[in-house]
Write an enzyme that holds these catalytic residues in place. Structure first.
Site, PDB file in Angstrom:
ATOM      1  N   SER A  29      16.771  -6.087 -14.825  1.00  0.00           N
ATOM      2  CA  SER A  29      15.937  -5.091 -14.125  1.00  0.00           C
ATOM      3  C   SER A  29      16.277  -3.671 -14.546  1.00  0.00           C
ATOM      4  O   SER A  29      15.688  -2.713 -14.056  1.00  0.00           O
ATOM      5  CB  SER A  29      16.118  -5.235 -12.609  1.00  0.00           C
ATOM      6  N   ASN A 116      24.106  -7.314  -3.464  1.00  0.00           N
ATOM      7  CA  ASN A 116      23.038  -7.520  -2.477  1.00  0.00           C
ATOM      8  C   ASN A 116      22.985  -6.392  -1.452  1.00  0.00           C
ATOM      9  O   ASN A 116      21.920  -5.880  -1.136  1.00  0.00           O
ATOM     10  CB  ASN A 116      23.212  -8.876  -1.776  1.00  0.00           C
ATOM     11  N   THR A 161     -23.944  11.174  10.491  1.00  0.00           N
ATOM     12  CA  THR A 161     -23.550   9.817  10.865  1.00  0.00           C
ATOM     13  C   THR A 161     -24.475   8.927  10.061  1.00  0.00           C
ATOM     14  O   THR A 161     -25.638   9.281   9.824  1.00  0.00           O
ATOM     15  CB  THR A 161     -23.724   9.548  12.380  1.00  0.00           C
ATOM     16  N   HIS A 162     -23.967   7.802   9.598  1.00  0.00           N
ATOM     17  CA  HIS A 162     -24.738   6.916   8.707  1.00  0.00           C
ATOM     18  C   HIS A 162     -25.200   7.661   7.447  1.00  0.00           C
ATOM     19  O   HIS A 162     -26.205   7.302   6.840  1.00  0.00           O
ATOM     20  CB  HIS A 162     -25.955   6.320   9.426  1.00  0.00           C
ATOM     21  N   LYS A 289     -22.669  18.074 -18.370  1.00  0.00           N
ATOM     22  CA  LYS A 289     -21.858  17.425 -17.340  1.00  0.00           C
ATOM     23  C   LYS A 289     -20.567  18.157 -17.008  1.00  0.00           C
ATOM     24  O   LYS A 289     -19.875  18.668 -17.872  1.00  0.00           O
ATOM     25  CB  LYS A 289     -21.483  15.990 -17.778  1.00  0.00           C
ATOM     26  N   ASN A 291     -17.655  16.780 -14.494  1.00  0.00           N
ATOM     27  CA  ASN A 291     -17.379  15.605 -13.655  1.00  0.00           C
ATOM     28  C   ASN A 291     -16.195  15.831 -12.703  1.00  0.00           C
ATOM     29  O   ASN A 291     -15.198  16.437 -13.095  1.00  0.00           O
ATOM     30  CB  ASN A 291     -17.088  14.398 -14.542  1.00  0.00           C
ATOM     31  N   TYR A 323      19.605 -12.992   0.771  1.00  0.00           N
ATOM     32  CA  TYR A 323      19.067 -12.393  -0.460  1.00  0.00           C
ATOM     33  C   TYR A 323      18.541 -13.461  -1.407  1.00  0.00           C
ATOM     34  O   TYR A 323      19.144 -14.515  -1.579  1.00  0.00           O
ATOM     35  CB  TYR A 323      20.151 -11.572  -1.177  1.00  0.00           C
ATOM     36  N   GLN A 328      14.205  -8.438  -6.372  1.00  0.00           N
ATOM     37  CA  GLN A 328      14.231  -7.504  -7.494  1.00  0.00           C
ATOM     38  C   GLN A 328      12.818  -6.963  -7.773  1.00  0.00           C
ATOM     39  O   GLN A 328      12.663  -5.882  -8.339  1.00  0.00           O
ATOM     40  CB  GLN A 328      14.789  -8.220  -8.728  1.00  0.00           C
ATOM     41  N   LYS A 331      10.964  -3.187  -6.521  1.00  0.00           N
ATOM     42  CA  LYS A 331      11.129  -1.811  -6.997  1.00  0.00           C
ATOM     43  C   LYS A 331       9.917  -1.227  -7.700  1.00  0.00           C
ATOM     44  O   LYS A 331       9.494  -0.107  -7.403  1.00  0.00           O
ATOM     45  CB  LYS A 331      12.355  -1.728  -7.895  1.00  0.00           C
TER      46      LYS A 331
HETATM   47  N1  ARG Z   1      18.970  -6.385  -9.633  1.00  0.00           N
HETATM   48  C1  ARG Z   1      19.073  -6.998  -8.365  1.00  0.00           C
HETATM   49  C2  ARG Z   1      17.924  -6.562  -7.463  1.00  0.00           C
HETATM   50  O1  ARG Z   1      17.253  -5.647  -7.821  1.00  0.00           O
HETATM   51  C3  ARG Z   1      20.366  -6.595  -7.735  1.00  0.00           C
HETATM   52  C4  ARG Z   1      20.914  -7.579  -6.785  1.00  0.00           C
HETATM   53  C5  ARG Z   1      21.320  -8.794  -7.539  1.00  0.00           C
HETATM   54  N2  ARG Z   1      22.038  -9.720  -6.731  1.00  0.00           N
HETATM   55  C6  ARG Z   1      22.267 -10.964  -7.110  1.00  0.00           C
HETATM   56  N3  ARG Z   1      22.928 -11.713  -6.318  1.00  0.00           N
HETATM   57  N4  ARG Z   1      21.840 -11.424  -8.260  1.00  0.00           N
HETATM   58  O2  ARG Z   1      17.671  -7.117  -6.428  1.00  0.00           O
END
Ligand code: ARG
Length: 505
Positions: A29, A116, A161-162, A289, A291, A323, A328, A331
């Protein structure tokens, strides 16, 4: 300098074979979560500070970790950091660089912690800052709306309205409707921030940790209101992300509605407003135009933000405690939501500050469509006629106007009196646009006097929340943003509570 070393995976101990190269890339990630590095380091510094206060790390180890992390942060800031895919994520990249730099002490940072609770903390720290920035951006747009409302407090246009002409309103009043929608958005985000500001650290992987940690102290260092109550919930809860995405979706829905109106109003058919040239683009084929790209794009962006809300709900719905790696995936939708919100709010405030109103076109449109018909009915009621009868009388007068192609105010007194002899000469004052809006003179009504008062109240509300924001921000800065201050605070608290410390270093 840190050099990626694939064999140095912190969890490699129980494995007999290296990770498949594609799986390594697939599960990493770091490409996106490195955006969290400042918050990851902030959290680690607080954690190390707490560990040392509890006697779990020595003061020397703590100092090495803190200055080591600061050096890593400086390298990342300067763009000199080498990110490693085999090290998966921002957390292991930072920790591994720290250990490469400072040696043994770096290996102790992760004591009593898991990725975690670490990632759950990082995202909250990050989002808390972003919410502050978004709320400030909403406030800026609200200010632009108040300024414009003040300028256009007497400007009359048709209210719909409408999408059919309904009654005349003042443009200032219309803009204050937008202001109220944004005010609720700002409140919703403050509410979300409050609920989110709870610290997961100490939950470790899921069950807590065997070390004598002080979660209240870490929470205080990081500006959290309190530590999370339950370790399983702390590492697996993403309600705050969903709640934020919901608030964001409502906000984008509002901006999308504003956009729809601006797009209609700036068309040749309406011609109520003109967007500044610097906020529009032209066509590559049609020379005439201009826009309204900005409102169109904001309206379009609402779609992806709604999608992120649905994505996050779906991400969480099947997850057992605690967890799971699924998390992941929280994000990228959050990052994209934040970026699009901030961009849309900024461009909107700038655009509204540069809006030109065509008051003549607005006024002409308000004169069409019999917008003062309700005023005539209310006039008849004041002359003793029951409302339902008045409604019928005015309906007949409107039908005559439609046949003749004339507005109610353009009919003669004799023509009006054929429908009711209660109508007198003074009716024409009632049928003017100014008379119509001025008559709606109560709190929340469209009368210019009411709109002026509402603008003043709006300015007061914004002023008060600006003070709040400033106070909170300086408090936040004092507590957490600078490491040296965090350490200073630690030193002070040591002096005070040395004797009561159950685990002296
Ligand atoms: N990259 C992971 C996430 O964004 C971090 C936590 C990973 N924990 C694990 N037990 N693999 O959630």
């Amino acid at each position: 300098m840190n050099e990626p070393n694939p064999s140095a995976k912190p969890w490699a101990g129980r494995f007999n074979a290296p990770t498949d190269a594609f799986v390594e890339a697939f599960t990493a990630s770091v490409d996106f979560d490195r955006r969290l590095y400042r918050y990851d380091i902030q959290g680690s510094i607080a954690h190390a500070t707490m560990l040392s206060r509890q006697g779990i790390l020595t003061a020397t180890e703590r100092d090495a970790i803190v200055s080591g992390l600061e050096a890593v942060r400086a390298r990342i800031d300067a763009g000199e950091f080498v990110w490693s895919i085999p090290l998966e994520d921002v957390h292991m990249n930072v920790e591994s660089a720290l250990t490469a730099d400072i040696g043994e002490a770096g290996k102790k940072l992760h004591t009593g912690r898991s990725r975690n609770d670490q990632v759950a903390t990082d995202v909250r720290l990050w989002l808390r800052d972003e919410i502050d920035a978004i709320r400030a951006a909403i406030l800026r747009l609200q200010q632009a709306l108040l300024d414009l409302a003040e300028r256009e407090v007497d400007t009359i246009l048709p209210g719909f309205t409408h999408l059919q002409v309904a009654q005349p309103i003042t443009f200032g009043h219309h803009l204050l409707a937008w202001f109220e929608m944004l005010e609720r958005d700002r409140e919703r985000l403050a509410d979300c921030r409050r609920r989110m500001n709870v610290m997961p650290l100490g939950a470790a992987a899921l069950a807590g940790t065997t070390y004598p940690i002080d979660r209240h102290y870490t929470a205080e260092l990081l500006g959290f209101d309190r530590p999370a109550e339950n370790s399983l919930d702390a590492v697996s809860d993403r309600d705050f992300a969903i709640e934020f995405a919901a608030d964001a979706a409502i906000l984008m829905m509002h901006l999308s509605r504003f956009s729809e109106e601006l797009i209609l109003w700036s068309s040749a058919q309406f011609g109520f407003v003109e967007l500044a040239d610097s906020f529009c683009t032209g066509s590559s084929i049609m020379p005439q135009k201009k826009n309204p790209d900005v409102p169109e794009l904001v309206r379009g962006k609402s779609g992806r933000v709604f999608g992120h809300l649905m994505g996050l709900l779906t991400l969480m719905k099947g997850q057992p405690l605690a967890y799971n790696k699924d998390n992941q995936e929280d994000k990228e939708p959050l990052f994209d939501t934040v970026d699009n919100l901030k961009g849309s709010l900024k461009v909107y405030a700038d655009m509204m500050g540069n809006l030109t109103c065509n008051r003549e076109r607005m006024r002409a449109a308000a004169k069409q469509g019999f917008s003062t018909a309700t005023d005539l009915a209310d006039y008849l009621v004041r002359r003793g006629i029951p409302f339902r009868d008045a409604h019928e009388i005015v309906g007949k007068a409107v039908a005559l106007g439609v046949r003749e192609g004339r507005d109610l105010a353009e009919l003669t007194l004799a023509e009006l009196r054929q429908f009711s002899d209660a109508i007198g000469e003074e009716v024409f004052a009632v049928l003017t646009l100014e008379g119509s809006v001025a008559a709606r003179d109560h709190l929340g009504g469209t009368a210019p006097a009411q709109v002026r008062a509402a603008i003043a109240r709006g300015r007061e509300r914004l002023g008060a929340s600006e003070d709040d924001d400033t106070a909170r921000e300086s408090q936040f800065r004092q507590l957490v943003s600078e490491t040296s201050e965090t350490l200073e605070k630690w030193r002070q608290s040591q002096d005070i509570s040395e004797s009561s410390n159950p685990h002296p270093a």
